[in-house]
Every structure is written in structure tokens, then in C-alpha cells.
Write an enzyme that holds these catalytic residues in place. Sequence first.
Site, PDB file in Angstrom:
ATOM      1  N   GLY A  34       0.844  -1.194   0.000  1.00  0.00           N
ATOM      2  CA  GLY A  34       0.000   0.000   0.000  1.00  0.00           C
ATOM      3  C   GLY A  34       0.875   1.238   0.000  1.00  0.00           C
ATOM      4  N   GLY A  35       0.326   2.316   0.551  1.00  0.00           N
ATOM      5  CA  GLY A  35       1.072   3.580   0.586  1.00  0.00           C
ATOM      6  C   GLY A  35       2.357   3.476   1.376  1.00  0.00           C
ATOM      7  N   GLY A  56      24.810  11.771 -29.218  1.00  0.00           N
ATOM      8  CA  GLY A  56      24.206  12.360 -28.022  1.00  0.00           C
ATOM      9  C   GLY A  56      24.712  11.681 -26.764  1.00  0.00           C
ATOM     10  N   ALA A  57      24.975  10.378 -26.880  1.00  0.00           N
ATOM     11  CA  ALA A  57      25.446   9.635 -25.704  1.00  0.00           C
ATOM     12  C   ALA A  57      26.812  10.172 -25.251  1.00  0.00           C
ATOM     13  CB  ALA A  57      25.515   8.152 -26.020  1.00  0.00           C
TER      14      ALA A  57
HETATM   15  C1  HXC Z   1      -3.842  -4.082  12.214  1.00  0.00           C
HETATM   16  C2  HXC Z   1      -2.770  -5.987  11.554  1.00  0.00           C
HETATM   17  C3  HXC Z   1      -2.545  -5.452  10.276  1.00  0.00           C
HETATM   18  C4  HXC Z   1      -3.027  -4.130  10.032  1.00  0.00           C
HETATM   19  C5  HXC Z   1      -1.697  -7.398  10.308  1.00  0.00           C
HETATM   20  N1  HXC Z   1      -2.238  -7.204  11.518  1.00  0.00           N
HETATM   21  N2  HXC Z   1      -1.899  -6.348   9.532  1.00  0.00           N
HETATM   22  N3  HXC Z   1      -3.416  -5.310  12.505  1.00  0.00           N
HETATM   23  N4  HXC Z   1      -3.668  -3.491  11.034  1.00  0.00           N
HETATM   24  N5  HXC Z   1      -2.831  -3.540   8.860  1.00  0.00           N
HETATM   25  C6  HXC Z   1      -2.205  -8.105  12.651  1.00  0.00           C
HETATM   26  C7  HXC Z   1      -3.054  -9.339  12.436  1.00  0.00           C
HETATM   27  O1  HXC Z   1      -4.374  -9.080  12.841  1.00  0.00           O
HETATM   28  C8  HXC Z   1      -2.363 -10.347  13.334  1.00  0.00           C
HETATM   29  O2  HXC Z   1      -2.729 -10.087  14.658  1.00  0.00           O
HETATM   30  C9  HXC Z   1      -0.908  -9.956  13.218  1.00  0.00           C
HETATM   31  O3  HXC Z   1      -0.897  -8.621  12.752  1.00  0.00           O
HETATM   32  C10 HXC Z   1      -0.158 -10.809  12.223  1.00  0.00           C
HETATM   33  O4  HXC Z   1      -0.902 -10.857  11.030  1.00  0.00           O
HETATM   34  P1  HXC Z   1      -1.165 -12.213  10.267  1.00  0.00           P
HETATM   35  O5  HXC Z   1      -2.176 -11.915   9.232  1.00  0.00           O
HETATM   36  O6  HXC Z   1      -1.431 -13.319  11.217  1.00  0.00           O
HETATM   37  O7  HXC Z   1       0.274 -12.475   9.642  1.00  0.00           O
HETATM   38  P2  HXC Z   1       0.630 -13.117   8.253  1.00  0.00           P
HETATM   39  O8  HXC Z   1      -0.179 -14.345   7.996  1.00  0.00           O
HETATM   40  O9  HXC Z   1       2.095 -13.252   8.242  1.00  0.00           O
HETATM   41  O10 HXC Z   1       0.180 -12.024   7.159  1.00  0.00           O
HETATM   42  C11 HXC Z   1       0.808 -10.764   7.127  1.00  0.00           C
HETATM   43  C12 HXC Z   1       0.035  -9.832   6.209  1.00  0.00           C
HETATM   44  C13 HXC Z   1      -1.445  -9.765   6.615  1.00  0.00           C
HETATM   45  C14 HXC Z   1       0.153 -10.325   4.776  1.00  0.00           C
HETATM   46  C15 HXC Z   1       0.716  -8.465   6.313  1.00  0.00           C
HETATM   47  O11 HXC Z   1      -1.508  -9.563   8.010  1.00  0.00           O
HETATM   48  C16 HXC Z   1      -2.204  -8.697   5.941  1.00  0.00           C
HETATM   49  O12 HXC Z   1      -2.583  -8.837   4.767  1.00  0.00           O
HETATM   50  N6  HXC Z   1      -2.477  -7.615   6.661  1.00  0.00           N
HETATM   51  C17 HXC Z   1      -3.266  -6.519   6.170  1.00  0.00           C
HETATM   52  C18 HXC Z   1      -2.494  -5.727   5.166  1.00  0.00           C
HETATM   53  C19 HXC Z   1      -3.260  -4.528   4.761  1.00  0.00           C
HETATM   54  O13 HXC Z   1      -4.209  -4.620   3.979  1.00  0.00           O
HETATM   55  N7  HXC Z   1      -2.872  -3.385   5.336  1.00  0.00           N
HETATM   56  C20 HXC Z   1      -3.463  -2.133   5.019  1.00  0.00           C
HETATM   57  C21 HXC Z   1      -2.939  -1.716   3.689  1.00  0.00           C
HETATM   58  S1  HXC Z   1      -3.489  -0.161   3.260  1.00  0.00           S
HETATM   59  P3  HXC Z   1      -2.672 -11.209  15.797  1.00  0.00           P
HETATM   60  O14 HXC Z   1      -3.293 -10.573  16.971  1.00  0.00           O
HETATM   61  O15 HXC Z   1      -3.432 -12.381  15.264  1.00  0.00           O
HETATM   62  O16 HXC Z   1      -1.244 -11.519  16.003  1.00  0.00           O
HETATM   63  C22 HXC Z   1      -2.238   0.754   3.721  1.00  0.00           C
HETATM   64  C23 HXC Z   1      -2.427   2.163   3.341  1.00  0.00           C
HETATM   65  C24 HXC Z   1      -1.233   2.938   3.734  1.00  0.00           C
HETATM   66  O17 HXC Z   1      -1.317   0.347   4.291  1.00  0.00           O
HETATM   67  C25 HXC Z   1      -1.370   4.268   3.098  1.00  0.00           C
HETATM   68  C26 HXC Z   1      -0.243   5.135   3.428  1.00  0.00           C
HETATM   69  C27 HXC Z   1      -0.300   6.387   2.658  1.00  0.00           C
END
Ligand code: HXC
Length: 519
Positions: free
Chosen positions: A171-172, A406-407
Site C-alpha cells: 500500500g502507501g 548524443g550519448a
Molecule cells: C492491524 C494488523 C494489520 C493491520 C496485520 N495485523 N496487519 N493489525 N492493522 N494492517 C495483525 C493481524 O491481525 C495479526 O494479529 C498480526 O498482525 C499478524 O498478522 P497475520 O495476518 O497473522 O500475519 P501473516 O499471515 O504473516 O500475514 C501478514 C500480512 C497480513 C500479509 C501483512 O496480516 C495482511 O494482509 N495484513 C493486512 C495488510 C493490509 O491490507 N494493510 C493495510 C494496507 S493499506 P494477531 O493478533 O493475530 O497476532 C495501507 C495504506 C497505507 O497500508 C497508506 C499510506 C499512505
Amino acid sequence: MERQEKINELLQKRQEALIGGGVQRIAKQHIQGKYTARERIEKLLDEGSFEEYDMFVTHRCRDFEMDKTQYLGDGVVTGRGTIDGRVVFVFSQDFTVFGGSLSETFAKKICKVMDQAMKMGAPIIGINDSGGARIQEGVMSLAGYAEIFQRNIMASGVVPQISAIFGPCAGGAVYSPALTDIVIMSEEKSYMFVTGPKVTKTVTGEDISTENLGGASVHTSKSGVAHFRVQNEDEGLALIRKLLEYLPQNNLEEPFTTTPKDTSEKVIDELNSIIPENSNTPYDVKEIIYKIVDEEEFLELHRHFAKNIVVGFAKMEGIPVGIVANQPNFLAGVLDIKASKKAARFVRFCDAFNIPVITFVDVPGFLPGSNQEHGGIINEGAKLMFAYGEATVPKITITLRKSYGGAHDVMSCKQLRGDLNYAWPSAEIAVMGEKGAIEILEGRNISEIKDDKEKLEFINNKETEYRKKFTNPYEAAKYGFIDDIIEPRNTKIRIVRGLKALATKKDYNPPKKHCNIPL
Ligand code: HXC
């Protein structure tokens, strides 16, 4: 509370902070072949030098019953330490706490160390391993990211910024590393993308794996987003330490010159015979680089990306330099979109941090074709020219062989404020090669010759005549565009003497708000 009890309370809280999201999640991290945030910092910094900040910070989110789950430190370990005795600031995202996701307070912790790095004029190193925006915190998280981005932008060109990606970065969130100077990714364990495979499938129908979409291999060979891929985190952390050997603490300081093991002026006889007799035969320009630099140590950036140009750091008699070289071994060393972009970014990085640029030229020209033209080779080539032209660091150029059209101008020529422009006797500095030139100049005469043998003879004669007159370094030297034609075996001596003389160089660009480099 007794004094000792208070101390015990502190020690107990520290202990609690040290285990982040808990021993089970730490074990999961290890099973996946990853270190924890703190282990990474320990391995990165000089032993015992880490001073942690904000260990007791907790998040402020009350939604989704988040107030019931608090971890001391809130998912990122931040602070200050030393690398080879030099102060650096560091943040390391802790995947064991909410997947290393970024909350308001998490962002504030990172901003604090970035602000201090700027005030102190010290490098900032970020280790990324995060699930992105902390979903429960909504826009607070987005704002937190933007606070970091703004600091990345302000720090750009002021203090070196290095990012290691040792886990998810999606993401971002990818934009913070993208705004930094150097990005290192660990193989198989890390990925970077703006939009992940699931959304990609939904929106475009494309079915692609995480690795193929944004793994280390993709970003170091196809997109160029990352400069290095490393087999494991140990290698990545050692690489950061190594990189700093070539960089100053900030833009107002010079990089650290070290005492070379061998200070005798070095004649390298093999260089006299390293260029093939036939000027179209490829050779590996890295062989020349390795022979010339100290201890044959060349830290190549973007090794797998745009291989037709080579960029990296080395030392010459202890003086850190940035090296740019066309690579005749790959696509004949032609300049294309990716090569121009890669070299331009590198030259600007060197210039920002007072690192002299040494350029080795063997370039047949720009890659022709609609792909290149429609992809904007005009802008990309101009970008490299711009980078060289605006750079005020010492610039030494050695033309090894071809330097056409040019290079030639783009590759740090005299008129782009080249300080020392040398050529080997094998250099061919001209508007174009003999074949193209004779086709254009003699096209009508050639078409009028009916006999094939006669035609061939005429072309050969004209090409030889052209080669004699133009494809050599003497035409350019005659006008002072080449300062000297040097024996290849003396190249290191001439470069080192040049670097020493240029150490006091002062050159300026006119005052302006900022340039408008063709991006
Ligand atoms: C809160 C999160 C989290 C998140 C993971 N966790 N991502 N909590 N916010 N974004 C927590 C899970 O609930 C879990 O908690 C622990 O972290 C580990 O995650 P798992 O899923 O069990 O780990 P894994 O299987 O290794 O997968 C990792 C992962 C997946 C691929 C990163 O967690 C995932 O897809 N997360 C969401 C990613 C996402 O969509 N993020 C937002 C993107 S948008 P517990 O309590 O079970 O340990 C964004 C915008 C930013 O980032 C913009 C900036 C400008």
C-alpha cells in the site's frame, strides 16, 4: 513505593517492552526465518551502542476494543546508536505487535528519530516489516504515514536514508522507502507493492503471486525500486554497515577517506591490453573497475537492473568515489530508458553527498526503436545529462572506447562541467560510427555504383577514411574536449592525482527554488 520497588518496576516494564507482541509471536517470526525488530538493531549497530527512545509509548486507539490490547513501544523500536563509531538513527518495525502496522503513535516515534537525525546531521536507517496502516486507526494512520513521507522528503539530500525491507511493505507504506536513497530487500521474505495480488486479480483479472508481483527479484531486476537483494537479513544488515563506509554523515560533510593499504602509485600493465582489438567485441567493464579500485572492492548498486550501465561505490587510494560505467558486455553498453534513469539517480546521490564521480565511457549511442521513443528516452536521456550537468562534485571521465553522438554529450563530457576528461588511445569520439556516417554521407554515390565489388570497395575505402579521421580521441583532444590521452596502465595514477587536486574544488549552481529536472 520504595526506591528499589520503583527501580524494579522500571526493570519489569523494560522487560515487558523487550518482548514486544510476546514470545509466541517472536517464535513465529523466527520460524519464518526472520529476526525480531530488536535483533535486527542489535546486529546492525556497534555492540552495546543502542539507545532506545519511546520504549513506553502505547497507542491511543479506543475503537475495536483496542484499549484492551496495549504493547509497550507500540510496534516499532526506535533510537540512536553507532556504526563503526558514527552516530546513526534507526527505526525497526516490530511485526509481533499488530503485524508491525502503523498507528498514530508508531508514526510519531519514527518522526522523532527522523527529526533528530536531521538536527544532528546523521544517517537514518529504517527496517520495514509491517502490515501497513493499522486498520483500527483509520485516517490517523494515513496521517502518520504522510508525516513520515514529509520528513523523508525534507531529509532527502541532507542525510543519507537507507531502507531495509525484511517483510511485507504494501500500500502507501511503500512510499517511505521509495523516498529514501537506498532500498535493500531480503529474498523470499519481503515484498513491496502498491496494490497486492488479491486486489490486482479483482480489478484487472491478472493472477499473480506475491513474489512475482513485488518480490526482491522483481524490484531489483525489473522495476529498479530496490538497489540490492540479499539472501538473508544478516547479509542485508552487513551491507548497510558497508554502505556507510562510502557516505558522509550529511550533505555538509565529506565522505570518510581512509588510509589505503598500498599508497604507491600503481601502474596496471594489464590495462594496456584489456580493450579487444576489434572495437565491436564486447568485454566486461567491471574487470577494468576491479583493477583500478582499492583492494578490488566495488560495491555495485542495481546490479541486476539495466545491466548496460554499471554504478557503484569504491575507494581510490582511500578516497570514496561513485563509479558510472557503460557495460559493453550487455546490449553493447547502449543507453536506454532504464540505464539513463539508473545512472541519473546515482549521479545525483553522489552529488548530494559530496562523492566524486568517475565515469568510464564506452557507449555506442542510444537504443533506437519505438519502445524507447514512446517510453520517453528523450526525457530519460535528458535526465542523465541534467544529473551530470548540475553536479558540482569532482567529475573525472575516462573514455575507454566508443563515445558517439548524443550519448557522448550525456556521459559527463567536458561541456557538462567535466573537470578532467581523459581518453585511452582506443577511444572513438565522433558523431556516429563509420557505417552509419558513410551510409548518410555517401548514400547517393553508393547507389550509383552498379558493380557490387566496386561498391563494396568504395564503401570500405570511405569507411577507412572516416575511421582514420574521426573515430579516434585526437579530434576531441585537438579542441581541448579531452584534456589528455593517457596510457591505460596509468589510469589509476591519473585518477588519484586528479581526485587529490580536485579535493578543494568549488563550483556552484545559480540560486533557484529548485531545478526542474525532466522526471
Ligand atoms: C492491524 C494488523 C494489520 C493491520 C496485520 N495485523 N496487519 N493489525 N492493522 N494492517 C495483525 C493481524 O491481525 C495479526 O494479529 C498480526 O498482525 C499478524 O498478522 P497475520 O495476518 O497473522 O500475519 P501473516 O499471515 O504473516 O500475514 C501478514 C500480512 C497480513 C500479509 C501483512 O496480516 C495482511 O494482509 N495484513 C493486512 C495488510 C493490509 O491490507 N494493510 C493495510 C494496507 S493499506 P494477531 O493478533 O493475530 O497476532 C495501507 C495504506 C497505507 O497500508 C497508506 C499510506 C499512505
